[in-house]
Enzyme design. Structure first.
Site, short mmCIF file in Angstrom:
data_model
loop_
_atom_site.label_atom_id
_atom_site.label_comp_id
_atom_site.label_asym_id
_atom_site.label_seq_id
_atom_site.Cartn_x
_atom_site.Cartn_y
_atom_site.Cartn_z
N HIS A 90 -9.12 25.34 16.26
CA HIS A 90 -9.08 23.90 16.57
C HIS A 90 -9.78 23.09 15.46
O HIS A 90 -9.30 22.01 15.09
CB HIS A 90 -9.80 23.61 17.90
CG HIS A 90 -9.13 24.19 19.11
ND1 HIS A 90 -9.79 24.95 20.04
CD2 HIS A 90 -7.84 24.10 19.54
CE1 HIS A 90 -8.94 25.31 21.00
NE2 HIS A 90 -7.76 24.80 20.73
N LYS B 191 -3.40 25.55 34.28
CA LYS B 191 -4.60 26.35 33.97
C LYS B 191 -5.77 25.90 34.83
O LYS B 191 -5.88 24.71 35.14
CB LYS B 191 -5.00 26.17 32.50
CG LYS B 191 -3.97 26.64 31.51
CD LYS B 191 -4.48 26.41 30.09
CE LYS B 191 -3.47 26.84 29.04
NZ LYS B 191 -3.87 26.40 27.67
N ARG C 23 0.44 28.15 15.33
CA ARG C 23 0.05 29.44 14.73
C ARG C 23 1.28 30.27 14.41
O ARG C 23 1.24 31.14 13.55
CB ARG C 23 -0.85 30.23 15.70
CG ARG C 23 -2.25 29.65 15.81
CD ARG C 23 -2.95 30.16 17.03
NE ARG C 23 -2.25 29.73 18.22
CZ ARG C 23 -2.80 29.64 19.44
NH1 ARG C 23 -4.05 29.97 19.61
NH2 ARG C 23 -2.08 29.22 20.46
N SER D 265 -7.88 30.24 22.47
CA SER D 265 -8.92 30.12 23.50
C SER D 265 -8.75 31.19 24.58
O SER D 265 -9.73 31.77 25.06
CB SER D 265 -8.88 28.74 24.15
OG SER D 265 -9.16 27.75 23.20
#
Ligand code: PNS
Length: 157
Positions: free
Chosen positions: A17, A41, A90, A127
């Protein structure tokens, strides 16, 4: 002045991040890191802790601020005068995950999403993986800014 919003759960903030926020700041005058709620989540860290950790991790970057937000992200963007959302990629799986959100945010409010390619050396840092490593007793310090490992440990204890 171009304002961009970099949203996410930041549960917790990682070096990935920080990399994306740094690159986003090179593209935009002001970057607001928005610690947002993902309905899919349930976070490990409470929102105040996530904001505090992200703010500490990004304090060295002029023009980057951190705020919590609730509700629709596009409403937050409008309220802050941001016409752009920034997301880090990514790899291809990130694009597949992000694409519907980018299209939805454009449909809702005409807000464009700019994808920034992260540092390849951090492409395995997520994360969710960081939380999993910590849960199983692994050392997450190489993947997170100072102070984060301690906060994650405290939340797990
Ligand atoms: O880091 P995450 O969990 O992948 O981030 C997802 C997040 C929080 C950016 C997304 O769930 C979001 O934008 N939440 C705010 C509510 C909203 O606007 N939902 C519609 C998204 S198209």
């Amino acid at each position: 002045m171009t304002v961009a919003v970099f949203p996410g759960s930041f549960d917790p903030v990682t070096l990935g991040h920080v990399d994306i926020a740094t690159r986003a700041r090179m593209l935009f005058d002001s970057v607001i890191v928005a610690v947002a709620h993902n309905s899919n989540k349930s976070p490990l860290l409470d929102v105040d802790t996530r904001v505090e950790l992200a703010a500490a991790a990004l304090a060295h970057l002029d023009g980057v601020t951190v705020e919590a937000t609730d509700g629709l992200l596009v409403n937050f963007c409008r309220a802050r005068g941001a016409a752009v959302i920034v997301k880090g990629l990514r790899g291809g799986a990130d694009y597949d995950y992000e694409r519907p959100m980018a299209l939805m945010n454009r449909s809702l409010a005409g807000i464009e999403t700019v994808f920034v390619t992260g540092d390849n050396a951090l492409s395995h840092v997520a994360s969710s993986l960081v939380r999993d490593v910590a849960r199983h007793g692994g050392d997450i310090k190489p993947f997170v800014p100072d102070g984060v490992a301690q906060a994650v440990r405290a939340a797990l204890d």
